[in-house]
Design a protein around this motif. Structure first.
Motif: not given
Length: 162
Positions: A55, A57, A100, A125, A132, A138-141
């Motif tokens: 992934f 991030l 990133r 999280r 992040l 939610e974390v943008h992944s």
């Protein structure tokens, strides 16, 4: 005993942030220890029982140093959880200039099925939300597509697969 073999990149713009890893290595040289050659490590793996995912991030502007600091202090209960979930190797590489983080993990397939998110993961999280980029809660992944795969030659006649 399970072994994981990873490629390590050492460039000025990329910092390696290891979270979890299981391998038989000499800690001084990071080379396989005398009693374990790469060939023997690879032969002991049951590759059909292992899966990998990756992934990317995006780190908020001005928060790269904090991202790095927090990963130097990963909570022991988070590491315990990853190990209990069958994570064999989990690494994150930091591209400071691009803000990133590239991560990948290698799991036992039997343990890598979708597991309900635990309270430890929710707390981590939430702890990382100010560092992040997020999409709501939610974390943008961004998942990464595997376009090349190599298995050690002792495992197969197919040296490269996509």
């Amino acid at each position: 005993m399970a072994f994981a073999v990873a490629f390590c990149v050492n460039l000025d713009s990329i910092t390696r942030l290891s979270i979890v890893g299981i391998a038989q290595r000499d800690p001084q040289t990071l080379k396989p220890s005398a009693e374990a050659s790469i060939s023997s490590m690879v032969q002991e793996l049951d590759w059909d029982s292992i899966s990998a995912s990756a992934f990317v991030l995006k780190i908020r502007e001005g928060r790269v140093d904090e991202y790095r600091r927090r990963h130097r202090e990963v909570w022991p209960e988070l590491i315990d959880l990853f190990e209990a979930q069958g994570v064999l190797l989990y690494e994150i590489f930091l591209d400071e200039a691009g803000r990133r983080a590239f991560g990948y993990r290698i799991d036992l397939k039997s343990a890598s099925v979708a597991v309900q998110e635990t309270s430890v993961e929710v707390r981590w999280r939430d702890y990382m939300a100010d560092v992040l980029e997020m999409e709501g809660e939610e974390v943008h992944s961004v998942p990464i597509e595997r376009v090349f795969h190599l298995r050690h030659q002792s495992l197969s006649n197919d040296r490269a697969k996509s």
